[in-house]
Design a protein around this motif. Structure first.
Motif, PDB file in Angstrom:
ATOM      1  N   ALA A 105       0.807  -1.217   0.000  1.00 29.49           N
ATOM      2  CA  ALA A 105       0.000   0.000   0.000  1.00 29.49           C
ATOM      3  C   ALA A 105       0.844   1.272   0.000  1.00 29.49           C
ATOM      4  O   ALA A 105       0.338   2.351  -0.314  1.00 29.49           O
ATOM      5  CB  ALA A 105      -0.942  -0.007   1.209  1.00 29.49           C
ATOM      6  N   ARG A 106       2.118   1.143   0.318  1.00 29.87           N
ATOM      7  CA  ARG A 106       2.981   2.327   0.312  1.00 29.87           C
ATOM      8  C   ARG A 106       3.088   2.950  -1.072  1.00 29.87           C
ATOM      9  O   ARG A 106       3.354   4.145  -1.205  1.00 29.87           O
ATOM     10  CB  ARG A 106       4.377   1.960   0.827  1.00 29.87           C
ATOM     11  N   SER A 107       2.889   2.148  -2.106  1.00 29.13           N
ATOM     12  CA  SER A 107       2.969   2.681  -3.462  1.00 29.13           C
ATOM     13  C   SER A 107       1.860   3.686  -3.745  1.00 29.13           C
ATOM     14  O   SER A 107       1.944   4.460  -4.705  1.00 29.13           O
ATOM     15  CB  SER A 107       2.903   1.545  -4.485  1.00 29.13           C
ATOM     16  N   LEU A 108       0.814   3.692  -2.903  1.00 28.24           N
ATOM     17  CA  LEU A 108      -0.302   4.622  -3.099  1.00 28.24           C
ATOM     18  C   LEU A 108      -0.027   6.015  -2.557  1.00 28.24           C
ATOM     19  O   LEU A 108      -0.684   6.977  -2.962  1.00 28.24           O
ATOM     20  CB  LEU A 108      -1.562   4.083  -2.400  1.00 28.24           C
ATOM     21  N   VAL A 109       0.921   6.139  -1.651  1.00 35.74           N
ATOM     22  CA  VAL A 109       1.098   7.384  -0.904  1.00 35.74           C
ATOM     23  C   VAL A 109       1.317   8.573  -1.827  1.00 35.74           C
ATOM     24  O   VAL A 109       0.760   9.660  -1.610  1.00 35.74           O
ATOM     25  CB  VAL A 109       2.255   7.248   0.108  1.00 35.74           C
ATOM     26  N   ASP A 121     -12.669   5.181  -5.056  1.00 33.98           N
ATOM     27  CA  ASP A 121     -13.107   4.074  -4.214  1.00 33.98           C
ATOM     28  C   ASP A 121     -11.897   3.193  -3.962  1.00 33.98           C
ATOM     29  O   ASP A 121     -11.031   3.042  -4.839  1.00 33.98           O
ATOM     30  CB  ASP A 121     -14.194   3.231  -4.899  1.00 33.98           C
ATOM     31  N   MET A 122     -11.820   2.597  -2.782  1.00 39.33           N
ATOM     32  CA  MET A 122     -10.813   1.578  -2.524  1.00 39.33           C
ATOM     33  C   MET A 122     -11.536   0.303  -2.114  1.00 39.33           C
ATOM     34  O   MET A 122     -12.207   0.252  -1.081  1.00 39.33           O
ATOM     35  CB  MET A 122      -9.815   2.004  -1.441  1.00 39.33           C
ATOM     36  N   ASP A 144      -6.956  -2.098   8.787  1.00 39.90           N
ATOM     37  CA  ASP A 144      -6.278  -1.075   9.590  1.00 39.90           C
ATOM     38  C   ASP A 144      -4.849  -0.839   9.115  1.00 39.90           C
ATOM     39  O   ASP A 144      -4.385   0.306   9.053  1.00 39.90           O
ATOM     40  CB  ASP A 144      -6.272  -1.487  11.067  1.00 39.90           C
ATOM     41  N   SER A 145      -4.147  -1.918   8.778  1.00 39.33           N
ATOM     42  CA  SER A 145      -2.747  -1.771   8.374  1.00 39.33           C
ATOM     43  C   SER A 145      -2.631  -1.033   7.044  1.00 39.33           C
ATOM     44  O   SER A 145      -1.734  -0.199   6.857  1.00 39.33           O
ATOM     45  CB  SER A 145      -2.068  -3.137   8.294  1.00 39.33           C
ATOM     46  N   ILE A 146      -3.534  -1.303   6.122  1.00 39.36           N
ATOM     47  CA  ILE A 146      -3.509  -0.630   4.822  1.00 39.36           C
ATOM     48  C   ILE A 146      -3.881   0.834   4.974  1.00 39.36           C
ATOM     49  O   ILE A 146      -3.197   1.726   4.443  1.00 39.36           O
ATOM     50  CB  ILE A 146      -4.459  -1.335   3.838  1.00 39.36           C
ATOM     51  N   GLU A 147      -4.954   1.101   5.702  1.00 42.80           N
ATOM     52  CA  GLU A 147      -5.395   2.485   5.863  1.00 42.80           C
ATOM     53  C   GLU A 147      -4.372   3.326   6.604  1.00 42.80           C
ATOM     54  O   GLU A 147      -4.205   4.520   6.316  1.00 42.80           O
ATOM     55  CB  GLU A 147      -6.741   2.519   6.591  1.00 42.80           C
ATOM     56  N   ALA A 148      -3.673   2.731   7.553  1.00 40.33           N
ATOM     57  CA  ALA A 148      -2.675   3.471   8.322  1.00 40.33           C
ATOM     58  C   ALA A 148      -1.522   3.933   7.443  1.00 40.33           C
ATOM     59  O   ALA A 148      -0.967   5.020   7.637  1.00 40.33           O
ATOM     60  CB  ALA A 148      -2.145   2.613   9.468  1.00 40.33           C
ATOM     61  N   VAL A 149      -1.162   3.117   6.461  1.00 42.39           N
ATOM     62  CA  VAL A 149      -0.033   3.447   5.588  1.00 42.39           C
ATOM     63  C   VAL A 149      -0.413   4.470   4.533  1.00 42.39           C
ATOM     64  O   VAL A 149       0.282   5.474   4.338  1.00 42.39           O
ATOM     65  CB  VAL A 149       0.518   2.170   4.921  1.00 42.39           C
ATOM     66  N   VAL A 152      -5.905   6.562   3.318  1.00 44.07           N
ATOM     67  CA  VAL A 152      -7.212   6.625   2.664  1.00 44.07           C
ATOM     68  C   VAL A 152      -8.025   5.426   3.123  1.00 44.07           C
ATOM     69  O   VAL A 152      -7.473   4.408   3.537  1.00 44.07           O
ATOM     70  CB  VAL A 152      -7.105   6.655   1.122  1.00 44.07           C
ATOM     71  N   ARG A 153      -9.336   5.559   3.057  1.00 42.43           N
ATOM     72  CA  ARG A 153     -10.212   4.563   3.638  1.00 42.43           C
ATOM     73  C   ARG A 153     -10.676   3.532   2.613  1.00 42.43           C
ATOM     74  O   ARG A 153     -10.894   3.839   1.444  1.00 42.43           O
ATOM     75  CB  ARG A 153     -11.450   5.256   4.233  1.00 42.43           C
ATOM     76  N   VAL A 154     -10.868   2.319   3.077  1.00 45.61           N
ATOM     77  CA  VAL A 154     -11.545   1.301   2.280  1.00 45.61           C
ATOM     78  C   VAL A 154     -13.010   1.688   2.168  1.00 45.61           C
ATOM     79  O   VAL A 154     -13.661   1.984   3.173  1.00 45.61           O
ATOM     80  CB  VAL A 154     -11.406  -0.094   2.922  1.00 45.61           C
TER      81      VAL A 154
END
Length: 223
Positions: A105-109, A121-122, A144-149, A152-154
């Motif tokens: 998910a870091r690639s999204l930052v 949308d995610m 939680d781990s994805i959103e924290a990085v 953005v919200r699912v």
């Protein structure tokens, strides 16, 4: 699909069928006469990358964006700047196929400035048969781990509970119960329920979420 927001981010644990869903999704979008771009941002998992089907997807008029390091066997964590074009060009419907865990998910930052509430949308793809996502607690930890990085919200859940070609109706319905519990806990809607066609035609018509038939683009017949 036409009511989903313009930028769709697809995440999911390894083995969830995330990339298979993403490829099917863009093919269906193209059939709606949409101008579609698929960006392969999975820089963690070297297997079943959407870029492997670039020639097939181009036949549908889909723009495929992947690493600027060419070659199917290249396994380098590189993302091309070409991703920005379709994100900025609102004539495109964009699907981002992202590595499913917090590392991926870091690639999204770098792109979060484009993820406005009205434009993205995610979708989290869940396979209830995978060890890390067999329980509500496991799925919530994953969210939680994805959103924290990526910060953005699912916004939607995809029930893709399967055992490949050995999937049964009972498998999908068991996964649906898991997805419903997660949905209620986090107030995240179930957007799609996926299955191969022989199974999807036997699912209840009143199931929560839209039925989404899956064609196996990513796996050969012998796999």
């Amino acid at each position: 699909m036409i009511n989903d927001r313009r930028i769709r981010v697809i995440v999911g644990h390894y083995g969830s069928g995330k990339t298979e869903f993403a490829v099917n999704y863009v093919v269906n979008l193209s059939k709606l006469n949409k101008k579609v771009a698929l960006a392969d941002l999975d820089i963690v998992n070297p297997y079943f990358r959407s870029r492997e089907k670039e020639s097939i997807l181009q036949e549908y008029g889909i723009k495929v964006i992947s690493s600027n390091v060419k070659g199917l066997n290249s396994d380098l964590p590189a993302v091309t700047g070409e991703v920005l074009g379709p994100l900025q060009d609102k004539s495109y419907d964009v699907v981002l196929d992202v590595g499913g865990d917090s590392v991926g998910a870091r690639s999204l930052v770098r792109y979060t400035e484009y993820f406005t509430s009205e434009d993205y949308d995610m979708f989290l793809v869940i396979n209830g048969n995978r060890g890390e996502t067999t329980s509500v607690e496991g799925v919530l930890k994953h969210i939680d781990s994805i959103e924290a990085v990526c910060q953005v919200r699912v916004t939607g859940i995809i029930n893709n509970t399967h055992l490949l070609r050995h999937t049964t109706v009972e498998d999908v319905l068991r996964g649906q119960e898991l997805c419903l519990k997660v949905s209620r806990k986090r107030n995240i809607p179930i957007k799609y329920v996926c299955a191969i066609e022989p199974i999807i035609n036997r699912l209840p018509k009143d199931i929560e979420g839209s039925l989404f038939p899956i064609k196996m683009f990513m796996r050969e017949d012998w796999m």
